[in-house]
Design a protein around this motif. Structure first.
Motif, PDB file in Angstrom:
ATOM      1  N   GLY A  37       0.818  -1.210   0.000  1.00 23.67           N
ATOM      2  CA  GLY A  37       0.000   0.000   0.000  1.00 23.67           C
ATOM      3  C   GLY A  37       0.846   1.251   0.000  1.00 23.67           C
ATOM      4  O   GLY A  37       0.544   2.222  -0.704  1.00 23.67           O
ATOM      5  N   ARG A  38       1.906   1.253   0.805  1.00 23.71           N
ATOM      6  CA  ARG A  38       2.811   2.414   0.820  1.00 23.71           C
ATOM      7  C   ARG A  38       3.491   2.580  -0.527  1.00 23.71           C
ATOM      8  O   ARG A  38       3.691   3.707  -1.004  1.00 23.71           O
ATOM      9  N   HIS A  39       3.849   1.465  -1.152  1.00 23.51           N
ATOM     10  CA  HIS A  39       4.478   1.527  -2.472  1.00 23.51           C
ATOM     11  C   HIS A  39       3.530   2.152  -3.493  1.00 23.51           C
ATOM     12  O   HIS A  39       3.947   2.976  -4.316  1.00 23.51           O
ATOM     13  N   LEU A  40       2.256   1.772  -3.433  1.00 26.81           N
ATOM     14  CA  LEU A  40       1.276   2.321  -4.366  1.00 26.81           C
ATOM     15  C   LEU A  40       1.116   3.824  -4.165  1.00 26.81           C
ATOM     16  O   LEU A  40       1.094   4.596  -5.129  1.00 26.81           O
ATOM     17  N   ARG A  41       1.022   4.271  -2.906  1.00 26.84           N
ATOM     18  CA  ARG A  41       0.867   5.698  -2.644  1.00 26.84           C
ATOM     19  C   ARG A  41       2.085   6.482  -3.104  1.00 26.84           C
ATOM     20  O   ARG A  41       1.954   7.571  -3.681  1.00 26.84           O
TER      21      ARG A  41
END
Length: 284
Positions: A37-41
């Motif tokens: 999720g952090r990678h996507l953001r």
């Protein structure tokens, strides 16, 4: 400079959209899911910055007579889409154990918004249709630049307008649209084909939610790029076909109303794009 102000506004609005769409559920799921999720953001933020930079660069250095401005939305969208696609292909994959992962076959169509996909196809069709119409009716301007003007005979002699979205604007715009579409397909495929993050759950809801988030971010970028590009072309078509003399050929008013319809489709595309991105905050 006005272009710097426009770029700053786009950046602020984009950050707000990204923040609002990601404000819920950031701490849910396993550690690898939180990492993904952090990678996507982070990928969305980098894509936003690169897209704004491409927009500003196209307007500033994209050539004379407004060619850079016409191409700017599609170029910015193409750059942002490519960044998102690269991010999908480099997303965290740890924890995907082949022997216990789900054998369900995932397709990009499983994760896209149907309304957004339909709107994209309609917007792309309208944009291509206007570009083909403009290309077939275009002529050289008074300086000999091919595909930048339009002329027609009337009862009083002749009439014409410039600028006109013929080959002078249509060719570079078409190249940017091609890159955008290919990048979109690659990004959607990468999001669907990524190994399952949580190998302990065959139906990992949070894992599928992450794929939905990726797919809809890609769709949002594509819709905004297509909508703004269509708006620019439609404005040139409607402005170029304002006739003030009697006896104009039939295609002139037809083209004018096609341009008006293009403006309405462009508005719907932009609204659907923003809604597609923000709707995910309530459905995660």
């Amino acid at each position: 400079m006005p272009i710097l102000f426009i770029g700053a506004v786009m950046l602020v609005v984009g950050i707000l959209v990204v923040a609002l769409s990601a404000r819920r559920g950031d701490d849910s799921g396993t550690s690898i899911e939180r990492s993904a999720g952090r990678h996507l953001r982070a990928t969305r933020l980098v894509a936003l910055v690169c897209g704004v930079a491409a927009f500003a660069g196209s307007v500033t250095f994209g050539g004379s007579l407004g060619r850079g401005l016409v191409v700017a939305p599609a170029l910015a969208g193409a750059v942002a889409i490519v960044v998102m696609a690269v991010g999908e292909m480099s997303a965290p994959r740890e924890g995907a154990v082949e022997r216990s992962a789900s054998l369900a076959r995932r397709n990009p169509s499983d994760f896209v918004s149907r309304a957004a996909a339909t709107t994209m196809l309609v917007t792309l069709g309208a944009l291509v249709g206007l570009l083909v119409l403009a290309g077939l009716t275009a002529s050289a301007d008074d300086m000999g630049r091919d595909g930048r003007a339009v002329e027609w005979a009337t009862a009083l002699g002749g009439e014409g307008r410039s600028p006109w979205p013929g080959a002078y604007y249509g060719v570079p715009l078409g190249v940017s649209l091609l890159v955008l579409c290919v990048g979109l397909l690659v990004g959607l495929r990468a999001a669907a084909a990524r190994p399952q993050l949580n190998a302990d759950h065959a139906e990992a809801v949070s894992d599928n939610a992450l794929r939905h988030r990726s797919a809809r971010s890609l769709q949002c970028i594509a819709l905004l790029a297509l909508g703004l590009s269509l708006a620019g072309v439609a404005l040139l078509v409607t402005g170029g076909t304002r006739t003030t003399q009697p006896g104009a050929p039939t295609w002139v008013p037809v083209a004018h109303w096609c341009g008006v319809a293009g403006l309405l489709i462009a508005l719907v595309a932009c609204l659907v794009g923003v809604r597609t991105q923000l709707a995910r905050a309530a459905t995660r």
